[in-house]
Motif scaffolding. Structure first.
Motif, PDB file in Angstrom:
ATOM      1  N   SER A  89       0.818  -1.218   0.000  1.00 22.74           N
ATOM      2  CA  SER A  89       0.000   0.000   0.000  1.00 22.74           C
ATOM      3  C   SER A  89       0.856   1.273   0.000  1.00 22.74           C
ATOM      4  O   SER A  89       2.062   1.236   0.259  1.00 22.74           O
ATOM      5  N   ALA A  90       0.188   2.394  -0.243  1.00 21.01           N
ATOM      6  CA  ALA A  90       0.876   3.698  -0.340  1.00 21.01           C
ATOM      7  C   ALA A  90       1.557   4.092   0.962  1.00 21.01           C
ATOM      8  O   ALA A  90       2.462   4.934   0.958  1.00 21.01           O
ATOM      9  N   HIS A  91       1.125   3.478   2.084  1.00 18.91           N
ATOM     10  CA  HIS A  91       1.656   3.908   3.384  1.00 18.91           C
ATOM     11  C   HIS A  91       3.024   3.312   3.700  1.00 18.91           C
ATOM     12  O   HIS A  91       3.657   3.714   4.668  1.00 18.91           O
ATOM     13  N   GLY A  92       3.459   2.330   2.891  1.00 18.20           N
ATOM     14  CA  GLY A  92       4.795   1.770   3.064  1.00 18.20           C
ATOM     15  C   GLY A  92       4.817   0.532   3.931  1.00 18.20           C
ATOM     16  O   GLY A  92       3.865   0.244   4.671  1.00 18.20           O
ATOM     17  N   LEU A 115       7.332   9.782  -1.143  1.00 21.13           N
ATOM     18  CA  LEU A 115       7.622  10.705  -0.035  1.00 21.13           C
ATOM     19  C   LEU A 115       7.716   9.958   1.295  1.00 21.13           C
ATOM     20  O   LEU A 115       8.312  10.459   2.253  1.00 21.13           O
ATOM     21  N   VAL A 116       7.135   8.779   1.355  1.00 22.90           N
ATOM     22  CA  VAL A 116       7.312   7.909   2.528  1.00 22.90           C
ATOM     23  C   VAL A 116       8.668   7.196   2.408  1.00 22.90           C
ATOM     24  O   VAL A 116       9.411   7.079   3.389  1.00 22.90           O
ATOM     25  N   THR A 117       8.983   6.752   1.218  1.00 20.41           N
ATOM     26  CA  THR A 117      10.287   6.106   0.993  1.00 20.41           C
ATOM     27  C   THR A 117      11.416   7.044   1.415  1.00 20.41           C
ATOM     28  O   THR A 117      12.419   6.626   2.003  1.00 20.41           O
ATOM     29  N   SER A 179       8.985  12.336  11.159  1.00 20.30           N
ATOM     30  CA  SER A 179       7.541  12.271  11.431  1.00 20.30           C
ATOM     31  C   SER A 179       6.791  11.505  10.358  1.00 20.30           C
ATOM     32  O   SER A 179       7.278  11.310   9.244  1.00 20.30           O
ATOM     33  N   GLN A 180       5.591  11.123  10.734  1.00 14.31           N
ATOM     34  CA  GLN A 180       4.588  10.619   9.803  1.00 14.31           C
ATOM     35  C   GLN A 180       4.298  11.759   8.814  1.00 14.31           C
ATOM     36  O   GLN A 180       4.409  12.939   9.180  1.00 14.31           O
ATOM     37  N   SER A 207      14.688  17.304   5.143  1.00 15.45           N
ATOM     38  CA  SER A 207      13.621  18.108   4.530  1.00 15.45           C
ATOM     39  C   SER A 207      12.320  17.741   5.215  1.00 15.45           C
ATOM     40  O   SER A 207      12.259  16.760   5.954  1.00 15.45           O
ATOM     41  N   ASP A 208      11.257  18.519   4.945  1.00 12.75           N
ATOM     42  CA  ASP A 208       9.976  18.279   5.621  1.00 12.75           C
ATOM     43  C   ASP A 208       9.514  16.831   5.456  1.00 12.75           C
ATOM     44  O   ASP A 208       9.489  16.319   4.339  1.00 12.75           O
ATOM     45  N   ASP A 209       9.108  16.196   6.550  1.00 15.66           N
ATOM     46  CA  ASP A 209       8.489  14.867   6.430  1.00 15.66           C
ATOM     47  C   ASP A 209       6.992  14.989   6.195  1.00 15.66           C
ATOM     48  O   ASP A 209       6.394  14.157   5.507  1.00 15.66           O
TER      49      ASP A 209
END
Ligand code: 2E7
Ligand code: F3S
Length: 333
Positions: A89-92, A115-117, A179-180, A207-209
């Motif tokens: 899924s997209a959430h990793g 962006l999760v990767t 962060s999440q 960079s921003d999470d």
């Protein structure tokens, strides 16, 4: 139908008594679009069933639609038949899930949002440098489980400023935070400030999470909330970013704010005495569900919605490389 107004959005005195304000941006982000298209194309290319570990995105309509086309959603890799194809899924997922899948001889397609990767890479980098990593996020959320699994010996979860006094680290000079991606920007700043007070040498992520889509949707809901008697956020109950939008709307001055999965969950009583209704949707929400809400409001005498633009988005992610390779081999790219 909607008409467009630019920023800043304020209702002028000559506005009719009733108004509908529509946040822009809202709805699908680049990572969700990529993940949903990944399952659709996998079904097309390999045929049903295609297994998907966990909900591909946290939206019950998206999941039901893909299920009706032959996707089979499972909670654990052990439920996938040996040798079958499974989409993450997209959430990793954590490295452990990759290992289990390989052991089972599964063909895997990784729809983790890039962006999760990126956050997973940051976790590995800090862990390699032997930092204690404070991961700000919500316990039990799949994204947090996946990120924490990258370096379980180095990562501890921090859910709010209230957790900060209880943090134990090996060396206060070697502490970093991550962060999440879907948290409230403002709450996260508070949590980071509390952590930094305890650990002044705290290292920030490179960079921003919290991702661009989360930030933009929170910015957009802040624009349409101060004038709103009612904010309707379309999104599922387990969608972290959608739930955050309700909280942000209330913080920004909305008199009331509710989350609904779709139009059928709107209670007519919410509209009593309401002049301005503002509408937005989470990053996993198909636009057709927002259209249903707008049609409902129109039928009850509310005018066409005015889109209130607070950010432009143009990011598009390419499909997972394993899928691109197979599409190309089949002459379908
Ligand atoms: C993946 C990631 O599926 P969602 O509702 O997920 P959240 O994390 O908000 O519960 O939204 C899209 C999405 C957001 N973040 C997908 Cl890591
Ligand atoms: Fe990715 Fe952010 Fe969407 S992490 S899936 S772009 S909400």
């Amino acid at each position: 139908m909607t008409t467009d107004v630019g920023m800043p959005s304020v209702l002028s005195p000559e506005d009719a008594e009733r108004a509908v304000l529509l946040a822009a941006p809202r709805g699908y982000c680049a990572g969700v679009d990529r993940a949903v298209v990944t399952v659709e194309k996998a079904l097309d290319l390999y045929g049903a069933p295609v297994y998907v570990r966990k909900q591909i995105v946290h939206n019950k309509h998206v999941v039901a639609d893909l299920e009706s086309r032959g996707a089979v959603f499972v909670e654990e890799i052990a439920e996938v038949p040996q040798g079958a194809t499974v989409v993450f899924s997209a959430h990793g997922v954590s490295p452990e899930v990759h290992r289990e899948s390989a052991e089972r001889g599964l063909k895997t397609i990784d729809a983790t949002c890039p962006l999760v990767t990126k956050v997973h890479h940051e976790a590995r980098r800090f862990a390699d440098d032997d930092y204690d990593i404070l991961l700000i996020g919500h316990e039990g959320h799949e994204e947090v489980e996946g990120t924490a699994g990258e370096a379980p010996d180095h990562i501890q979860l921090v859910q709010s400023p209230a957790d900060v006094p209880g943090i134990v680290v090996r060396d206060p000079a070697r502490v970093a935070w991550l962060s999440q991606t879907t948290l409230s920007v403002d709450e996260t700043l508070e949590t980071v400030a509390a952590i930094r007070e305890r650990f002044p040498l705290l290292l920030d992520p490179p960079s921003d999470d919290i991702c661009y889509a989360t930030q933009n949707r929170q910015l957009a809901v802040k624009e349409i909330s101060p004038d709103a008697d009612l904010v309707i956020v379309v999104g599922s109950a387990n969608s972290s970013n959608s739930v955050r939008l309700v909280e942000v709307a209330l913080d920004a001055g909305a008199k009331t704010a509710y989350r609904v999965d779709d139009v059928t969950e709107i209670d007519e009583a919410w509209l009593e005495g309401v002049s301005t209704v503002s509408v937005t949707s989470g990053a996993s929400v198909p636009e057709v569900l927002v259209e249903g809400v707008l049609a409902f409001l129109a039928e009850r005498g509310y005018p066409d919605a005015r889109a209130v633009h607070s950010a432009e988005e143009s990011l598009v992610f390419s499909l997972p490389k394993e899928l691109r390779r197979d599409l190309k081999a089949a002459g379908r790219s």
